[in-house]
Design an enzyme around this catalytic site. Structure first.
Site, short mmCIF file in Angstrom:
data_model
loop_
_atom_site.label_atom_id
_atom_site.label_comp_id
_atom_site.label_asym_id
_atom_site.label_seq_id
_atom_site.Cartn_x
_atom_site.Cartn_y
_atom_site.Cartn_z
N GLU A 79 86.51 30.76 -41.04
CA GLU A 79 85.51 31.74 -40.59
C GLU A 79 85.68 33.02 -41.40
OE1 GLU A 79 84.12 33.48 -36.26
OE2 GLU A 79 86.28 33.35 -36.68
N LYS A 129 77.45 29.24 -34.48
CA LYS A 129 78.44 29.44 -33.40
C LYS A 129 77.75 29.75 -32.08
CE LYS A 129 82.62 32.24 -32.54
NZ LYS A 129 83.42 33.36 -33.12
N CYS A 140 85.95 28.87 -34.39
CA CYS A 140 86.85 29.84 -33.76
C CYS A 140 86.81 29.81 -32.24
CB CYS A 140 86.54 31.23 -34.30
SG CYS A 140 87.89 32.43 -34.08
#
Length: 369
Positions: free
Chosen positions: A127, A202, A245
């Site tokens: 990321e 995301k 993440c």
């Protein structure tokens, strides 16, 4: 010559021999849904072996058939290369991104080249591989679209090196950028031809205040949550489910990807030092254990600027939950890991937890009481 003919939507599978027959009866055997013969007059094969499945093969001349088989074999070689090779080498990287996009690309390019030289067929970057800004304003001003210079550099790199890339997350300008100046945090898969084949945005945004840990981040202040999950991606190393993440903390996501065929989960990340030390490894191992997938997690490491640093420890975990490799928490680098998909199938066979899982209604039964 033997041919397996399946119903629409499946790849046909043929044996590895291609023989030009000189006999008067150049026949072949069809297994599975059909069982019949084809002669030089191009008879239609349509005999079904089951009431639920029907297939039809209309073949022209024998020579035309052989030509179609040759083309089919090329397709099958790709499918075999992408799904049946039990051992593939991947590189899981960690970097220290800064607001300097040119320097970041140079560092990532060097890692990708080294990984390719060492035999990796796919390289995973973390990321914020493109940059990590020092403020909301800088983060937004440095963002680009998928057709911008940064992704163009990476598609060219993948094509030139003949390597697959996992890039996540990229600061992608939103569809209404001109009006709202907001971005997506996007995980991009690029194949060895330089084509973008999947983009996951995301879905869980990191809005966390931990004053005692000196952690204060509000990702939603400038980021749009992704609207959907994306289907696992077929790659040379297996079928990959995409996360980013903070998504790591939501087992519902990993289980959904596993149900749709994922053999490998990947969570490119930039964990804070405080949350990383407490939770990083245990979360990655938990996701591997509950899905019985490989888990690959590229990471940011070290000081990005005066306001932010990351935990590092890019990690690879096998389907049993064993840590295969750890990049450490001090500097950029990579680990090379061999992916053996037999570990996925053997783990799931010996402990068939997916078969033991109850239906969805059972797990929602408490809501009715």
């Amino acid at each position: 010559m033997e041919v397996v003919c399946l119903n629409a939507g499946f790849y046909p599978l043929i044996n590895n021999r291609e023989e030009e027959s000189s006999s008067d009866d150049p026949s072949f055997t069809v297994y599975g849904l059909l069982y019949s013969k084809h002669n030089r007059e191009g008879e239609t094969l349509s005999e079904s072996l089951g009431p639920m499945f029907t297939a039809r093969c209309i073949l022209g001349t024998y020579k035309k058939y052989l030509a179609s088989v040759r083309a089919l074999r090329k397709q099958i070689k790709l499918q075999n290369r992408m799904s049946t090779l039990p051992h593939s080498v991947v590189a899981v990287c960690q970097v220290t991104a800064t607001p300097d996009k040119e320097a970041n690309f140079s560092a990532c390019k060097q890692l990708v080249k080294e990984a390719k030289d060492r035999g990796a067929s796919m390289v995973f970057l973390p990321e914020g591989f493109d940059y990590i800004g020092s403020s909301r304003e800088e983060t937004l001003s440095l963002s680009e679209s998928l057709t911008g210079d940064t992704i163009s550099q990476y598609t060219q790199l993948a094509r030139n090196l003949d390597v697959w890339l996992s890039l996540g997350g990229f600061h992608e300008r939103g569809h209404d950028w001109e009006s709202d100046k907001r971005i997506y945090n996007s995980h991009i898969i690029i194949n060895d031809k330089g084509d973008i084949i999947s983009v996951y945005r995301k879905s869980h945004l990191f809005d966390v205040e931990l004053p005692e840990k000196h952690v204060s981040l509000k990702e939603s202040a400038f980021t749009i949550p992704g609207p959907t999950l994306v289907s696992p991606v077929q790659t040379p190393i297996g079928k990959i489910g995409l996360g980013i993440c903070y998504d790591l903390r939501f087992p519902e996501l990993s289980l959904a990807l596993q149900r749709h065929g994922a053999e490998i989960l990947t969570y490119p990340s930039a964990f804070t030092e405080a949350t990383g030390a407490a939770h990083w490894e245990v979360l990655l191992r938990a996701r591997a254990i509950e899905t019985q997938c490989f888990v690959l997690a590229a990471a940011q490491v070290g000081q990005h600027h005066e306001k932010r640093s990351s935990y590092g420890h890019a990690l690879a975990v096998d389907p049993w939950g064993e840590v295969l490799a750890d990049c450490g928490g001090e500097k950029p680098g990579m680990v090379l890991v061999e992916i053996d998909l037999e570990k996925v199938s053997s783990t799931r066979k010996s402990m068939p937890v997916q078969q033991h899982r109850r239906d969805t209604g059972f797990y929602h039964s408490l809501e009715k009481t």
